[in-house]
Design a protein around this motif. Structure first.
Motif, mmCIF file in Angstrom:
data_model
loop_
_atom_site.group_PDB
_atom_site.id
_atom_site.type_symbol
_atom_site.label_atom_id
_atom_site.label_comp_id
_atom_site.label_asym_id
_atom_site.label_seq_id
_atom_site.Cartn_x
_atom_site.Cartn_y
_atom_site.Cartn_z
ATOM 1 N N ALA A 169 -26.551 31.318 -23.148
ATOM 2 C CA ALA A 169 -27.794 31.632 -22.424
ATOM 3 C C ALA A 169 -29.009 31.467 -23.342
ATOM 4 O O ALA A 169 -29.925 32.275 -23.323
ATOM 5 N N PHE A 170 -28.984 30.408 -24.150
ATOM 6 C CA PHE A 170 -30.131 30.115 -25.015
ATOM 7 C C PHE A 170 -30.126 28.611 -25.287
ATOM 8 O O PHE A 170 -29.076 27.953 -25.196
ATOM 9 N N PRO A 171 -31.275 28.033 -25.599
ATOM 10 C CA PRO A 171 -31.347 26.576 -25.786
ATOM 11 C C PRO A 171 -30.546 26.120 -26.988
ATOM 12 O O PRO A 171 -30.618 26.721 -28.067
ATOM 13 N N PHE A 172 -29.763 25.072 -26.784
ATOM 14 C CA PHE A 172 -28.927 24.561 -27.853
ATOM 15 C C PHE A 172 -28.792 23.059 -27.670
ATOM 16 O O PHE A 172 -28.817 22.556 -26.538
ATOM 17 N N LYS A 191 -17.832 38.541 -19.048
ATOM 18 C CA LYS A 191 -17.854 37.112 -18.758
ATOM 19 C C LYS A 191 -19.261 36.538 -18.653
ATOM 20 O O LYS A 191 -19.427 35.342 -18.396
ATOM 21 N N ALA A 192 -20.280 37.353 -18.851
ATOM 22 C CA ALA A 192 -21.656 36.884 -18.672
ATOM 23 C C ALA A 192 -22.017 35.850 -19.736
ATOM 24 O O ALA A 192 -21.458 35.868 -20.847
ATOM 25 N N PRO A 193 -22.922 34.919 -19.413
ATOM 26 C CA PRO A 193 -23.407 33.997 -20.446
ATOM 27 C C PRO A 193 -23.893 34.773 -21.659
ATOM 28 O O PRO A 193 -24.498 35.833 -21.529
ATOM 29 N N VAL A 194 -23.616 34.252 -22.840
ATOM 30 C CA VAL A 194 -23.911 34.978 -24.067
ATOM 31 C C VAL A 194 -25.349 34.694 -24.519
ATOM 32 O O VAL A 194 -25.774 33.540 -24.574
#
Length: 324
Positions: free
Chosen positions: A278-281, A198-201
Motif C-alpha cells: 500500500a505504498f508506491p514502489f 490480510k490487508a495491504p501492507v
C-alpha cells in the motif's frame, strides 16, 4: 631505448591481406592476452605476436600495453575506440556470410538453443515454450538452460555460446538488443493466518516486519533496500536466499515475509497468502536480450518470437486477483 609509438596517425590504408588481421585484433582486444587469443584463433603465439606487430605498424599505435597492475595487457585509449567501431562491423560481416533467410525450419532443423535465465525467468517462460517445442514433433530441436553470470555474459553472447538471456533490465550488460516481456508490480508473501492480517501492507508496517531477501549473491541488502532508502526508510532482513524456490517453505513456517514480483507470487498455495503493497514502489520488468551480431539469425528470430507469444498468452494471476 626504443622510441614509443606515436599516438598521432594517418588513416590506415587497408589491403585485402590486412583484413584477417582485424579478426585477430578483435580477439586480442577481447582477451588482452596473446596466449589465450592465439588459442581461440588456432594459431601459434609467435604468429599472433607477428600479427600484433603488423597491426601496431598499420595503426601507428601500441594497441595493447602492459597493465598498470603489472599483470597482463590493457588496451590503449585508441584501441578501445577502435574496438567499439570494429565489433559491429565484424558482426555485420559475420551475419552476412553465416545466415540465410531460408536456413531455419522449426519442423525439421537440428539445433540446440542455449539460454541464460535465473530460476524466476525460467519458471515463467520455459513451461510454455516446452509445450510449443514438443508440439512441433521435431526431435532435433532442443534447448539448454544455464544460470546467469554477469562477469562474462556479454562475451558469451557475442561468441555465440549463449543465444538469449532473460533478466531484469537493470542487470543486463550494455550493448545488447533487448525486448521487454513483462512488467508487474511487487507484492508481499506471508504465511496464511499471519498475525498482521490480510490487508495491504503500509510502508510503516512493512519496515517493522522481518524479511527474506532474494538476491543472486545471497546478500542481506538488496534492490528493495535501495528503494526503501530513497523513501527515507529501512527494513530488517533476517535471511537471504539465492532464488525464490525456498521462499514459500520459509515464509509458510514463520512470521518472516518476502517481497516478490507479482507474476511469480504463489497465489494458490495453501500455506501462504499474497498481499499488496500500500505504498508506491517500482515495478519488476523482465527482459529478453541478445547480441547484435545474432539479430539476423532466423533461428533465433523464431525463438524470440516464440518467447514473446508465450508471454503474451501466459496467465496473469495477479491481474485476476486485482480484477484486471
Amino acid at each position: 631505448m626504443n622510441k614509443p609509438l606515436s599516438l598521432s596517425r594517418a588513416a590506415p590504408s587497408l589491403r585485402g591481406a590486412d583484413l584477417p588481421l582485424l579478426l585477430s585484433l578483435n580477439v586480442l582486444l577481447e582477451e588482452c592476452n596473446v596466449t589465450r587469443a592465439a588459442a581461440r584463433l588456432h594459431v601459434s603465439q609467435p604468429a599472433l605476436s607477428a600479427q600484433l606487430s603488423r597491426l601496431r605498424q598499420l595503426f601507428g599505435d601500441p594497441l595493447l600495453v602492459p597493465a598498470e597492475s603489472g599483470r597482463g595487457l590493457a588496451p590503449s585509449p585508441f584501441a578501445l575506440k577502435l574496438h567499439r567501431r570494429l565489433q559491429p562491423a565484424l558482426a555485420g560481416l559475420n551475419a552476412a556470410v553465416r545466415f540465410d533467410s531460408d536456413d531455419f525450419d522449426p519442423d525439421s532443423a537440428t539445433r540446440t538453443f542455449n539460454v541464460v535465465a535465473n530460476n524466476t525467468g525460467a519458471a515463467v517462460i520455459l513451461p510454455g515454450l516446452a509445450r510449443r517445442m514438443q508440439a512441433l514433433g521435431n526431435k532435433g530441436l532442443r534447448l539448454t538452460l544455464s544460470a546467469p553470470d554477469g562477469s562474462d555474459l556479454a562475451s558469451r553472447l557475442e561468441k555465440g555460446e549463449v543465444d538469449l538471456c532473460f533478466s531484469t533490465a537493470c542487470l543486463l550488460p550494455s550493448g545488447l538488443f533487448s525486448r521487454e516481456l513483462m512488467t508487474t508490480p511487487y507484492v508481499m508473501v506471508q504465511r496464511r493466518d499471519h498475525a498482521r492480517g490480510k490487508a495491504p501492507v503500509t510502508l510503516e508496517e512493512y519496515c517493522t516486519l522481518d524479511h527474506v531477501n532474494v538476491a543472486r549473491d545471497s546478500s542481506l541488502h538488496g534492490f528493495m533496500d535501495e528503494q526503501l532508502y530513497r523513501l527515507g526508510h529501512s527494513r530488517h532482513t533476517m535471511m537471504a536466499v539465492r532464488d525464490f524456490s525456498a521462499v514459500v517453505a520459509i515464509v509458510g513456517q514463520s512470521d518472516l515475509v518476502c517481497t516478490v514480483p507479482a507474476f511469480i507470487a504463489p497465489y494458490d498455495h495453501p500455506c501462504v497468502e499474497v498481499v499488496e503493497l500500500a505504498f508506491p514502489f517500482l515495478t519488476y520488468t523482465l527482459c529478453m536480450a541478445w547480441h547484435p551480431s545474432s539479430d539476423g539469425d532466423p533461428g533465433l528470430l523464431w525463438l524470440r518470437t516464440q518467447m514473446q507469444e508465450v508471454m503474451a498468452g501466459s496467465p496473469r494471476a495477479w491481474e485476476k486477483q486485482r480484477g484486471g
